[in-house]
Write a protein that holds these residues in place. Structure first.
Motif, PDB file in Angstrom:
ATOM      1  N   ARG A   1       0.840  -1.220   0.000  1.00  0.00           N
ATOM      2  CA  ARG A   1       0.000   0.000   0.000  1.00  0.00           C
ATOM      3  C   ARG A   1       0.867   1.259   0.000  1.00  0.00           C
ATOM      4  O   ARG A   1       0.624   2.207  -0.738  1.00  0.00           O
ATOM      5  CB  ARG A   1      -0.913   0.016   1.237  1.00  0.00           C
TER       6      ARG A   1
ATOM      7  N   ILE B   1      -8.513  11.861   3.150  1.00  0.00           N
ATOM      8  CA  ILE B   1      -8.516  13.261   3.598  1.00  0.00           C
ATOM      9  C   ILE B   1      -7.488  14.031   2.782  1.00  0.00           C
ATOM     10  O   ILE B   1      -6.626  13.427   2.115  1.00  0.00           O
ATOM     11  CB  ILE B   1      -8.198  13.358   5.101  1.00  0.00           C
TER      12      ILE B   1
ATOM     13  N   LEU C   1      -3.088   8.502  -3.191  1.00  0.00           N
ATOM     14  CA  LEU C   1      -2.747   8.864  -1.818  1.00  0.00           C
ATOM     15  C   LEU C   1      -3.960   9.439  -1.083  1.00  0.00           C
ATOM     16  O   LEU C   1      -4.315   9.003   0.022  1.00  0.00           O
ATOM     17  CB  LEU C   1      -1.595   9.873  -1.832  1.00  0.00           C
TER      18      LEU C   1
ATOM     19  N   GLU D   1      -6.678   6.923  -0.519  1.00  0.00           N
ATOM     20  CA  GLU D   1      -6.288   5.884   0.443  1.00  0.00           C
ATOM     21  C   GLU D   1      -6.401   6.390   1.882  1.00  0.00           C
ATOM     22  O   GLU D   1      -6.891   5.678   2.756  1.00  0.00           O
ATOM     23  CB  GLU D   1      -4.845   5.430   0.170  1.00  0.00           C
ATOM     24  N   VAL D   2      -5.966   7.627   2.129  1.00  0.00           N
ATOM     25  CA  VAL D   2      -6.028   8.145   3.503  1.00  0.00           C
ATOM     26  C   VAL D   2      -7.372   8.795   3.805  1.00  0.00           C
ATOM     27  O   VAL D   2      -7.715   9.012   4.970  1.00  0.00           O
ATOM     28  CB  VAL D   2      -4.891   9.146   3.811  1.00  0.00           C
TER      29      VAL D   2
ATOM     30  N   LYS E   1     -12.825   6.244   2.425  1.00  0.00           N
ATOM     31  CA  LYS E   1     -11.600   5.723   1.834  1.00  0.00           C
ATOM     32  C   LYS E   1     -11.945   4.782   0.685  1.00  0.00           C
ATOM     33  O   LYS E   1     -13.037   4.215   0.635  1.00  0.00           O
ATOM     34  CB  LYS E   1     -10.783   4.978   2.901  1.00  0.00           C
ATOM     35  N   LEU E   2     -11.004   4.644  -0.222  1.00  0.00           N
ATOM     36  CA  LEU E   2     -11.202   3.756  -1.366  1.00  0.00           C
ATOM     37  C   LEU E   2     -11.404   2.321  -0.863  1.00  0.00           C
ATOM     38  O   LEU E   2     -10.597   1.828  -0.067  1.00  0.00           O
ATOM     39  CB  LEU E   2      -9.973   3.835  -2.274  1.00  0.00           C
TER      40      LEU E   2
END
Lengths: 383, 312
Positions: B20, B220, B214, B217-218, B126-127
């Motif tokens: 990841r 935010i 990015l 994934e996070v 999130k994804l």
């Protein structure tokens, strides 16, 4: 009156466009890469000089804006002229965004509360995560005659120690720290963040089912260390069988690493998470995704996860700000240290009403706050 | 403590975490490798990643559409590529300083947009992970490789695609030719400027996608979200000797070492000063390998050299 500026943004935008435009103007037709490299270095040096100049200009512009706005305001609001004292001009330099739901916002919110009671002119320079940028802003405010310049970040101690002696008539403050460098014009302020950490730990120890709790920290210094140590001690005092796994990611700003650290903690059994500093927005995302309770600190972090935030320790910097301003009005420019505590109202526990917290757990938290306030209970944390 | 580290579950979780963490590096570095093979250095990868990250975050925040968020990130990346191509290929500006300009622009522009359009950090979903049927059920292997979000799979699928494009297609041959001897390529009828424009657009589009990976994934966005990842991606291009598989190896090494450090800290195996030192391990390792690689494999001969047909 409050003016917020982000010189970093302006400088970056201007510098970026200038660099690209300037590069387009190059008439170098050499094919020698060594020459290219030398030229690039020269241009970079010029650019750095230019960026530094623009940073100072940005601060000057912010100051000018503040003065202009204040004059206008004074003209418009003569009937509401504040008190009998003179207006105190306060410049604040902070590392992250004013609305970061963490360290910087805790100060910005506090200043707003102080402004409601005192006659202040406030200028804020946020987003100065680069210490050199912060140093330029600190010096800029001092040169422009601000009465009090607040360097809101423990990483700003080095430049402040160099700048403050150059402006003996200006008062400086910085935190979190207890060190005034032995200078008469520097205040230090800190927070007993271990207090709220302890209370959060008391609650977390009762909510965990896996007996493993995860903590995401930035760098093991200042209020972050105090909070984490207080949290760990609160858990241990409530249930010694619970393991607290702490992961300091060595960064105040790396959101992706904070997110992955939280994921690592969850993968290793944590069913409760907490953390401190600006990068925890990455960790709260993991808590939300996993449906795990989150305990916050610095600001009320409920907006980061209305379903998962249990409670937040909130810093009320207005307590130390008022103490500093009182002292300043009395003619003392520094040399003292102020601390936020439950007892002086500088720390407060705020609960998320949307999170259904067991009454017994809430009662134990209230009991801990009472004990930590009257001194009958201690966190066991020593700095 | 160490006994906890040497368990299958920790090993599996650490490797999955490493993959990841490697994904944004891989996407950005693959694109940059394509650009550098054609002779164009782009130090603005970090800035384009930031723009892509904000674009994806803001689109997802407003529309709740992941597909649209990714498409917008790709689009703004391509636009930044066209701008960079205009500056460095058409105007023949110095690539190094132009790239720094793009970085500073991205840093300031995204902060400005975030403050004006969003304000206080607002989380986005999130994804979602996509478990590959059958493969994700394989013990250990499934959790390590086949339980990630779609952008992770896409990043690794792009490695053979990039390899094939560079080594097995006419366009790839043109890329390599203009990166080594642009004058000779021009003589043979290859449009140096057009080829470089395409590679720059590809590279910046990939950087935009890396930023989207990015942010999604996070879940935010925050000022300077990428925190230097774009610059590490450029280092990984050198690390990987300008080859897609090498770049992937470097990204994976960096990601897995980072994940291992996190796991060691999580388990309390390293604390205090040792923990701080260990946090530098990925960067130190990258530098060491970089030194070794740079001694063995030469960069594209025309890297950073603008092509001026009139002067050739």
């Amino acid at each position: 009156m409050r003016i917020r500026t982000t010189p970093k943004t302006a400088v970056a935008l201007v510098a970026g466009l200038a660099l690209v435009a300037g590069a387009c103007g190059s008439d170098d037709d050499s094919s020698d890469s060594a020459d290219d490299a030398e030229e690039a270095v020269d241009e970079a040096e010029e650019t750095l000089d230019s960026v530094a100049d623009e940073a100072e200009e940005a601060v000057d512009t912010a100051v000018d804006d503040t003065e202009e706005a204040t004059e206008n305001s004074a003209a418009e609001e003569t009937d509401e002229a504040a008190g009998d004292g003179e207006t105190i001009r306060v410049g604040i330099v902070a590392p992250s965004a004013s609305n970061d739901l963490a360290f910087t916002q805790s100060m910005v919110d506090s200043v707003e509360r102080v402004e409601a009671e005192r006659d202040l002119e406030v200028a804020i320079t946020d987003g100065t995560f680069v210490v050199e940028d912060a140093a330029a802003a600190i010096r800029g405010y001092a040169e422009d005659g601000f009465d009090l310049v607040i360097a809101h970040g423990s990483q700003y101690g080095g430049p402040l120690e160099e700048i403050a002696p150059d402006f003996p008539e200006v008062s400086f403050a910085w935190g979190t720290s207890v060190d005034t460098f032995g200078l008469d014009n520097v205040y230090a302020y800190t927070t007993n963040a271990d207090l709220g950490g302890y209370v959060n730990g008391v609650m977390a120890a009762q909510l965990t089912e896996s007996d493993v709790i995860g903590v995401v920290g930035p760098v093991e210094v200042g209020d972050a260390k105090l909070y984490v140590d207080g949290f760990s001690n609160g858990v241990a005092a409530t249930n010694p069988d619970v393991t607290v796994n702490v992961n300091y990611i060595e960064s105040f700003s790396d959101v992706a690493l904070a997110s992955e650290a939280a994921t690592s903690l969850v993968a290793n059994g944590a069913d409760i998470l907490t953390g401190t500093a600006q990068m925890v927005v990455g960790a709260t995302g993991v808590a939300t995704e996993s449906g795990l309770p989150w305990f916050g600190t610095q600001s009320n972090q409920t907006p980061l996860g209305e379903d998962i935030v249990v409670a937040s320790q909130v810093y009320h910097w207005e307590i130390v700000l008022n103490q500093m301003l009182d002292s300043l009005e009395g003619g003392t420019l520094g040399g003292e240290t102020y601390t936020l505590t439950f007892e002086n109202g500088g720390l407060e526990m705020e609960y998320n009403d949307a999170f259904e917290l067991d009454e017994a757990v809430r009662a134990s938290a209230d009991e801990a706050v009472a004990g930590l306030t009257d001194g009958s209970l201690t966190t066991g944390v020593t700095e | 403590m160490w006994s906890d580290f040497f368990t299958v579950s920790v090993f599996v979780a650490t490797l999955a975490s490493g993959i990841r963490l490697a994904t944004p590096f891989l996407l950005a570095a693959l694109g940059e490798a394509v650009g550098q093979r054609s002779g164009v250095l782009n130090l603005g990868v970090e800035g384009v990643m930031l723009i892509g990250a904000f674009a994806a975050y803001f689109t997802k925040l407003k529309t709740e559409s992941t597909v649209l968020a990714v498409l917008v990130a790709l689009g703004v990346g391509a636009v930044m590529g066209l701008i960079y191509a205009f500056v460095t290929v058409i105007m023949q500006a110095a690539q190094g300083i132009s790239g720094i300009g793009i970085y500073l622009f991205g840093l300031g522009f995204t902060d400005l947009l975030f403050q004006k359009q969003v304000g206080t950090p607002q989380p986005i979903p999130k994804l979602a992970k996509v478990e590959i049927p059958l493969l994700s059920d394989i013990p250990w292997i499934g959790e390590i490789f086949f339980q990630h979000n779609l952008l992770v799979y896409l990043a690794f699928l792009l490695v053979p695609v990039a390899w094939f494009m560079i080594n097995k297609t006419t366009f790839g041959l043109n890329i390599r030719a203009v990166g080594e001897t642009p004058e000779a390529a021009d003589t043979l009828g290859v449009s140096v400027n057009l080829t470089r424009t395409f590679t720059i657009v590809i590279g910046n589009t990939m950087a935009g996608l890396a930023g989207a990976a990015l942010a999604l994934e996070v879940g935010i966005f925050q000022q300077n979200l990428t925190a230097g990842q774009g610059f590490i991606a450029i280092a990984l291009v050198y690390f990987g000797a300008w080859r897609p598989v090498g770049v992937m190896s470097g990204a994976l090494l960096f990601g897995i070492v980072s994940a291992t450090v996190l796991t060691l800290k999580t388990l309390g195996i390293v604390e205090g000063a040792a923990s701080s030192l260990l946090a530098m391990a990925p960067a130190i390792l990258t530098i060491v390998v970089l030194v070794v690689v740079s001694r063995r494999i030469a960069a594209p001969a025309a890297l950073t050299r603008p092509f001026d047909r009139a002067a050739s």
